[in-house]
Write an enzyme that holds these catalytic residues in place. Structure first.
Site, PDB file in Angstrom:
ATOM      1  N   LEU A  29       0.855  -1.178   0.000  1.00 27.64           N
ATOM      2  CA  LEU A  29       0.000   0.000   0.000  1.00 27.64           C
ATOM      3  C   LEU A  29       0.898   1.238   0.000  1.00 27.64           C
ATOM      4  O   LEU A  29       1.949   1.253   0.658  1.00 27.64           O
ATOM      5  CB  LEU A  29      -0.896   0.042   1.247  1.00 27.64           C
ATOM      6  N   ASP A  30       0.492   2.273  -0.718  1.00 26.43           N
ATOM      7  CA  ASP A  30       1.231   3.531  -0.694  1.00 26.43           C
ATOM      8  C   ASP A  30       1.210   4.119   0.709  1.00 26.43           C
ATOM      9  O   ASP A  30       0.273   3.862   1.486  1.00 26.43           O
ATOM     10  CB  ASP A  30       0.592   4.541  -1.652  1.00 26.43           C
ATOM     11  N   PRO A  31       2.202   4.956   1.062  1.00 27.41           N
ATOM     12  CA  PRO A  31       2.189   5.588   2.393  1.00 27.41           C
ATOM     13  C   PRO A  31       0.912   6.380   2.673  1.00 27.41           C
ATOM     14  O   PRO A  31       0.429   6.395   3.802  1.00 27.41           O
ATOM     15  CB  PRO A  31       3.416   6.512   2.331  1.00 27.41           C
TER      16      PRO A  31
ATOM     17  N   ALA B 216      -2.054   5.676   1.669  1.00 27.23           N
ATOM     18  CA  ALA B 216      -3.188   4.770   1.817  1.00 27.23           C
ATOM     19  C   ALA B 216      -3.213   4.136   3.204  1.00 27.23           C
ATOM     20  O   ALA B 216      -2.183   3.986   3.864  1.00 27.23           O
ATOM     21  CB  ALA B 216      -3.133   3.686   0.755  1.00 27.23           C
TER      22      ALA B 216
END
Length: 329
Positions: free
Chosen positions: A47-49, A51
């Site tokens: 997951l992106d930071p 998100a």
């Protein structure tokens, strides 16, 4: 490895984490290694930071299951902002365009246009991943090329948007006062889908530009963020549920219950005669005590080991040798 705060069973486990905003997936893996007292921790999708939400991690021997979890469908809750495009397709990137306020008002007044554009982005589609993805271009990550000032265009690839459900579009205002449209959405999609790219493409289809302002993953296959703990709970030593490898495998695949003799044979990678079973791509083979012995393919009434799982032997020490087509995570 020392300083563990959670007791890890010998067969390992699958850990569901609810990632907070600001953490990277690498952070989550590194801190889980420390909390669980093992370096053998991997993930089934990052997951992106920016998100939040569900990260599925594997620890110990259970990391061998992760390769079979990566391809599961995923569900996200997101907020899409129309009227501004960014280089990262989310709120953390620099702006590359801002729509004319009159165009924003026209689209907001004709929500049927939005509905039609959403419909075009539902089902089997071709999607170009976000330029700041981790995909490699000539040996270098795409996001590194973007940060170096390059223009990156990635090839379109097939993905499937099973559901793209939106709430009522609403007028909003960006930080600098620019008029925009915010839309809350639920997206259920195949692995490999970029929700940021979905926002970008929706904005492009409407002539406004678009990006994400919020993203939360709520489901990975049959697993829900409602059952997940947090990194903070894990580090503090609070009780965080570790799913048994057998329970995870049986949530995804049919079961082949083995006899004691078959358990030993399969643990050594031998093929078993199972004439009563139809051809099946993956079956979870379990020991009489319910432990996961391996994932097997059944073809022509015989098994073939796809992944074996080492388990404690009858004396409680050591493991059975694992004859596997995969090296594990």
């Amino acid at each position: 490895m020392t300083n563990s705060t959670v007791s890890l069973p010998a067969h390992g486990g699958i850990l569901l984490l609810d990632k907070s905003e600001g953490w990277t997936s690498h952070d989550a893996v590194a801190k889980s290694r420390r909390a669980l007292g093992t370096r053998k921790v991997g993930h089934a999708g990052t997951l992106d930071p920016m998100a939040t939400g569900l990260l599925v991690l594997g620890a110990g021997p259970a990391t061998r299951l992760l390769t079979h979890l990566v391809g599961l469908d995923k569900t996200y809750l997101t907020t899409i902002r129309l009227g501004i495009a960014t280089v990262t397709d989310d709120r953390e990137g620099d702006r590359i365009s801002v729509a004319d306020p009159a165009d924003v008002r026209d689209v907001l007044a004709d929500t049927a246009r939005i509905t039609a554009a959403v419909r075009e982005l539902t089902g089997a589609i071709e999607q170009a991943p976000s330029a700041v993805s981790a995909i490699k271009v000539d040996g270098q990550r795409a996001y590194d090329r973007v940060r170096a000032g390059e223009t990156v265009e990635l090839k379109r690839r097939p993905v499937k948007i099973h559901a793209f459900e939106i709430g009522a579009p609403r007028a909003a205002t960006a930080e600098d006062g620019a008029p925009v449209i915010d839309i809350d959405a639920t997206v259920r999609c195949s692995t490999g889908t970029y929700i940021r790219a979905l926002a970008r493409d929706l904005g492009a289809a409407l002539g406004l530009g678009g990006h994400l302002t919020a993203l939360r993953r709520t489901e990975v296959g049959p697993f829900s963020v409602a059952d997940a703990g947090t990194i903070e709970q894990l580090l503090s030593g609070e009780r965080v549920q570790l799913l048994e490898p057998a329970a995870v495998a049986l949530a995804l695949f049919p079961e082949l219950r083995l006899t004691d003799a078959q358990t030993v044979d399969l643990g050594h990678g031998k093929r078993l005669a199972v004439p009563e079973l139809p051809n099946t791509k993956l079956v979870a083979a379990t020991a009489p005590d319910g432990a996961l012995v391996g994932l097997v393919e059944v073809s022509g009434g015989r098994t073939r080991v796809v992944t074996n799982f080492p388990t404690p032997d009858a004396g409680g020490a050591g493991t059975r040798p694992a004859a596997s087509a995969e090296a594990g995570a």
